[in-house]
Write an enzyme that holds these catalytic residues in place. Structure first.
Site, PDB file in Angstrom:
ATOM      1  N   HIS A  82      34.520  52.594  46.602  1.00  0.00           N
ATOM      2  CA  HIS A  82      34.721  53.613  47.631  1.00  0.00           C
ATOM      3  C   HIS A  82      34.809  53.007  49.023  1.00  0.00           C
ATOM      4  O   HIS A  82      35.365  53.626  49.936  1.00  0.00           O
ATOM      5  CB  HIS A  82      33.647  54.712  47.550  1.00  0.00           C
ATOM      6  CG  HIS A  82      32.285  54.342  48.039  1.00  0.00           C
ATOM      7  ND1 HIS A  82      31.253  53.960  47.200  1.00  0.00           N
ATOM      8  CD2 HIS A  82      31.759  54.329  49.289  1.00  0.00           C
ATOM      9  CE1 HIS A  82      30.167  53.744  47.907  1.00  0.00           C
ATOM     10  NE2 HIS A  82      30.445  53.956  49.178  1.00  0.00           N
ATOM     11  N   ASP A 217      31.468  51.060  40.561  1.00  0.00           N
ATOM     12  CA  ASP A 217      31.864  51.222  41.963  1.00  0.00           C
ATOM     13  C   ASP A 217      31.987  49.858  42.644  1.00  0.00           C
ATOM     14  O   ASP A 217      31.102  49.434  43.397  1.00  0.00           O
ATOM     15  CB  ASP A 217      30.844  52.107  42.681  1.00  0.00           C
ATOM     16  CG  ASP A 217      31.374  52.667  43.987  1.00  0.00           C
ATOM     17  OD1 ASP A 217      32.411  52.178  44.463  1.00  0.00           O
ATOM     18  OD2 ASP A 217      30.754  53.601  44.524  1.00  0.00           O
ATOM     19  N   SER A 644      26.255  50.876  51.291  1.00  0.00           N
ATOM     20  CA  SER A 644      27.262  50.838  50.231  1.00  0.00           C
ATOM     21  C   SER A 644      27.875  49.443  50.158  1.00  0.00           C
ATOM     22  O   SER A 644      28.352  48.909  51.156  1.00  0.00           O
ATOM     23  CB  SER A 644      28.360  51.860  50.505  1.00  0.00           C
ATOM     24  OG  SER A 644      27.875  53.172  50.373  1.00  0.00           O
TER      25      SER A 644
END
Length: 709
Positions: A82, A217, A644
Site C-alpha cells: 500500500h 502487504d 507502514s
C-alpha cells in the site's frame, strides 16, 4: 531549564510496561537493559550510532509517509504494497495490469522510474533544545517565535554547510525540547517488484484493520545513486546505491514471546489530548467524518466491481479514502470500550491534585487542565468545521479540487504578460490534465458530489454556512454543474487551457464549480480559519505547560514524545491478545487460513490460480515452519500511521517481517495505548520471500539478500 531538560531525558526511562512508547533513538541507552532483559542481543549503539554504520542506516523514510528497509548491498528495499500502491498503479495499464497480476523486473534495466519518489536516510539526530531556545528567556508571543525561527535557521545552516545533506529542527513535547534531524534524501527510486493485488491487498476492506490477517502487504524498490554513491536525479548512468548497512533476513523459526523491535517513522499520535476534546472527537467529529466517507465508498466500490477499467482509475483513491474510514470506526469502538474519557478525567483530577500539593507546582500547573478543557469547549465547533472542510474539499468531489488547483495557477495575473511563462503554464496544465482525467469518471464524481454536499450542509452550523449552499437543491446544481463546468470534462478543460488568456481566466470565475469552491473557501477563511488558528496557538501554549507538568510531577510515570514523523524505536514481543471477553487472538496466521477465506466466496478474498496450486502442492521450500507457511503475525509494539513498511527485527537485528497495520482494537492507540490489547500486524518476511521466489519466480531478488537460516 537544566532541571527540566534532565527530567525530559531521564524521566522517560521509567516505563511501567515496555511495550508502550516510541523512543527517540538517541535515548535508547536508557532502555538498553530493559530490552536485553526481554531477549534483545544488541546494544543501543548497534541500533543507532551517529558516527558508525548501524541499523538506522538501513531504515528509510519512503516517500515522506511510509518506512522502507534496505535488504541488500545493491540498495534493494522492501516496503508495503500500500506504500508503493500509487507507483504500481501509475505504471499499470489494461494491457500491463501490474495491480492485478503483479510486476517483477527480470533485470535492473527493467526496473521502473518514479518521478518525485524519494527515500531518505537519517544521518544523525541531535538534541538542540538549549541552542534553539538561547536568548528567549524574557521573550513571548511573536518575539519569541521569531527568535526561535532565527536560531533554527542558523543551526540548520551550520549542520548542512559543506555537505549534500538536508536538515530540519522539530519541536517535541509541544516545544519543551527540540531535535536537529540531518538527512540524506535519494531522488532516484525505482520499482523492482510487486505481487498481484490478490496478495498485496488480500482481504481488501473486509480485513483492513482486522485480525486474523493474511495480506502479503509488500512491494520492492531500489535506490539508485550518482557519482560517489550520493543522491542524484534520475539518470540511466546512476548505479545501485551501496548502503552503509543493510538488514540480514531471517528465515529461522519464530516462537511466541520472541523479542521484536519496530524501527520506523511513525506519523502522529495524540496521547495528551484533553478529556473534553477527546469526548467531542468520539461523539461528534469521527462519526461525521465516517459518514462523509461512507458516501464516497458507496459510489466507488460498486463502480470498481463492475469494471476493470474503473478499478484502475479508482483503486488508489478508494484505498486512500477507506483506510482512515475503517480505522476511525475501530478507533471509536476501542476508545469507548476502554472508557478512555473517564480515564482521562481521572488522570486530570490526579494531575490537578498533585499540582496543589506544592506551591511552585500550583503556580505553574494548577489551572492548566481547567484552562485546556475550557478552551476545547469554546473552540470544538470551529475545529469540527475545519475537519469537515478538509473532508469535503480534499477527500470529496474531485471537480471541486480541480477548480481549486486551477484557480491557484491563474491567480497570478502577471503570468499573462509573459509569453514564455504563459506557454509553460499551458504545457504544464495540459500535462497534468492528461494524468488527472485518465483516472476520473464524471458520473462517479457527480454522485459523490450529491451525497457529500448534502451531508456537508447537514453538519454545518448556520453561522458558518456559505451562501451558495443555503437552500441549495443539490441534485439540480450537480446536474447543471457537471454539464457546464470545465473541471468535469477533459475536452472542455484542455480547450480552455489551449486558449488561455487573461480574458478567459476571468470568465473561469463564472464556472459553476469554481463559484462553489470560491464561496465555500472564502466562508471557511473568514468564519472558521481564524478561530482554528487561535485555538491551535493557545492550545499549544497550554499543552507545553501541561506536558512539562507531567514530566516534573510524575517522573516515575511512562512518558514519551508524541510521534511526529521522525525516526523512532518501539519494542515488544511476538504475541497474541485477548481483545474482548471470550475471544483469543493467536499470534500468527498461515496460508491454510488464506485459502479458507478464499473458499468463502467473498470477492475481497480472491486469489489467482497459482496460489491454490502451490498450496495444494504444499510447495513451501525453505520458508516453511513445521510444515506450514506463516503469512502474518502480531506483536506488542506501539505503532501508528507512518510505521507502514517498517522493519520488524528480531533479537539479533535481523529482519523478520514488515509492519503494515494494527488490529481494530489497537487503532485507539493514537490517543491511548493499552498494552493488553493493542497489537501491530506484520507480514512474515518468509511469506514475502516465498512469494518472490516460488510464486513469482523472482528468486534473483532473494539471491541478493543475506538469509539467516
Amino acid at each position: 531549564m537544566k532541571k527540566l531538560l534532565l527530567i525530559l531525558c531521564v524521566g522517560i526511562g521509567f516505563f511501567g510496561r515496555s511495550e508502550e512508547g516510541m523512543i527517540i533513538p538517541t535515548l535508547l541507552s536508557a532502555f538498553e537493559s530493559d530490552m536485553q532483559a526481554m531477549g534483545m542481543k544488541l546494544s543501543a549503539e548497534d541500533i543507532y550510532d551517529a558516527n558508525n554504520a548501524s541499523i538506522k542506516d538501513a531504515v528509510m523514510h519512503f516517500g515522506g509517509g511510509c518506512t522502507a528497509e534496505i535488504v541488500s548491498d545493491q540498495g534493494l528495499m522492501l516496503t508495503n504494497h500500500h506504500c508503493g500502491f500509487s507507483q504500481i498503479n501509475a505504471h499499470s495499464t489494461l494491457e500491463n495490469n501490474y495491480l492485478k497480476y503483479g510486476f517483477w523486473a527480470k533485470s535492473k534495466e527493467d526496473e521502473l522510474a518514479n518521478p518525485g519518489l524519494t527515500a531518505t536516510r537519517m544521518v544523525r539526530i541531535e538534541d538542540v533544545t538549549r541552542a534553539t531556545l538561547a536568548g528567549t528567556e524574557d521573550l513571548s508571543g511573536n518575539d519569541l517565535a521569531l527568535k526561535i525561527r532565527t536560531n533554527i535557521a542558523l543551526l540548520v545552516s551550520e549542520a548542512t554547510k559543506g555537505t549534500h545533506y538536508t536538515a530540519e529542527i522539530k519541536p517535541f513535547d509541544y516545544g519543551n525540547s527540540y531535535y536537529l534531524l540531518v538527512k540524506e534524501e535519494f531522488l532516484d527510486v525505482r520499482l523492482v517488484g510487486a505481487p498481484p493485488s490478490t496478495v498485496g491487498k488480500f482481504g481488501g476492506d473486509t480485513d483492513n484493520w482486522v485480525w486474523p490477517r493474511h495480506t502479503g502487504d509488500f512491494s520492492v524498490f531500489r535506490i539508485y545513486a550518482g557519482e560517489n554513491n550520493e543522491p542524484a536525479e534520475y539518470s540511466t548512468n546512476n548505479k545501485p546505491y551501496q548502503p552503509l548497512h543493510y538488514l540480514p533476513v531471517s528465515i529461522k523459526d519464530r516462537a511466541e514471546n520472541d523479542f521484536t523491535m519496530v524501527f520506523g517513522f511513525p506519523g502522529r499520535t495524540y496521547q495528551h489530548t484533553i478529556s473534553s476534546e477527546l469526548a467531542f472527537i468520539i461523539d461528534t467529529q469521527r462519526p461525521a467524518q465516517i459518514r462523509m466517507r461512507d458516501h464516497s465508498l458507496s459510489v466507488i466500490k460498486p463502480a470498481m466491481k463492475a469494471s476493470e477499467a474503473t478499478t484502475l482509475q479508482y483503486a488508489s483513491k478508494q484505498s486512500r479514502i477507506a483506510n482512515a474510514w475503517k480505522k476511525w470506526i475501530g478507533q471509536i469502538d476501542g476508545l469507548k470500550r476502554n472508557d478512555a474519557v473517564a480515564k482521562k478525567l481521572a488522570y486530570e483530577k490526579r494531575y490537578t491534585e498533585q499540582a496543589n500539593l506544592n506551591r511552585n507546582w500550583k503556580e505553574k500547573y494548577g489551572t492548566v487542565v481547567q484552562d485546556l478543557n475550557a478552551l476545547a469547549t469554546k473552540y470544538n465547533n470551529a475545529n469540527f468545521a475545519y475537519e469537515m472542510f478538509i473532508e469535503y474539499m480534499y477527500y470529496g468531489p474531485e471537480a471541486i479540487r480541480t477548480a481549486r488547483n486551477l484557480y491557484g495557477k491563474l491567480i497570478d495575473t502577471a503570468i499573462f504578460q509573459n509569453a514564455e511563462k504563459l506557454a509553460q503554464l499551458k504545457a504544464d496544465l495540459i500535462a497534468g490534465a492528461e494524468g488527472h482525467f485518465k483516472n476520473f469518471d464524471a458520473n462517479i464524481d457527480k454522485e459523490i458530489f450529491k451525497l457529500q454536499t448534502a451531508e456537508y450542509i447537514k453538519h454545518l452550523d448556520e453561522s458558518m454556512m456559505p451562501e451558495i449552499l443555503k437552500g441549495m437543491d443539490v441534485n439540480s446544481f450537480a446536474e447543471e454543474a457537471y454539464e457546464k463546468s470545465i473541471t468535469a470534462n477533459k475536452e472542455k478543460y484542455i480547450k480552455f487551457i489551449e486558449k488561455l488568456s487573461l480574458k478567459s481566466a476571468k470568465k473561469f470565475m463564472k464556472d459553476p464549480m469554481f463559484q462553489l469552491y470560491h464561496d465555500v473557501d472564502n466562508t471557511f477563511r473568514s468564519k472558521v480559519l481564524n478561530d482554528v488558528r487561535i485555538y491551535s496557538t493557545k492550545k499549544n501554549e497550554l499543552m507545553k505547560t501541561y506536558v512539562a507538568g507531567k514530566y516534573e510531577m510524575f517522573p516515575d510515570d511512562k512518558h514519551w514524545a508524541d510521534a511526529n514523523s521522525t525516526l523512532r524505536v518501539t519494542y515488544g514481543k511476538l504475541e497474541g491478545s485477548y481483545p474482548t471477553d471470550g475471544i483469543k487472538y493467536t499470534p500468527h496466521t498461515t496460508l491454510k487460513g488464506l485459502i479458507e477465506k478464499h473458499n468463502t466466496g467473498n470477492p475481497d478474498f480472491e486469489v489467482l490460480p497459482r496460489m491454490i496450486e502451490l498450496y495444494e502442492a504444499k510447495d513451501y521450500g525453505q520458508y516453511a515452519q513445521d510444515g506450514e507457511l506463516w503469512v502474518c503475525f502480531t506483536g506488542s509494539n506501539h505503532t501508528t500511521g507512518g510505521n507502514s513498511g517498517s522493519p520488524v527485527l528480531d533479537a539479533e537485528g535481523n529482519l523478520v517481517g514488515l509492519n503494515f497495520d494494527r488490529s481494530w482494537e489497537s487503532t485507539m492507540s493514537d490517543y491511548m495505548f493499552d498494552a493488553s490489547r493493542c497489537r501491530n500486524i506484520t507480514v512474515d518476511v518468509r511469506y514475502v520471500l516465498w512469494i518472490m521466489d516460488t510464486y513469482a519466480n523472482a528468486g534473483h531478488l532473494v539471491d541478493e539478500m543475506t538469509l539467516i537460516k
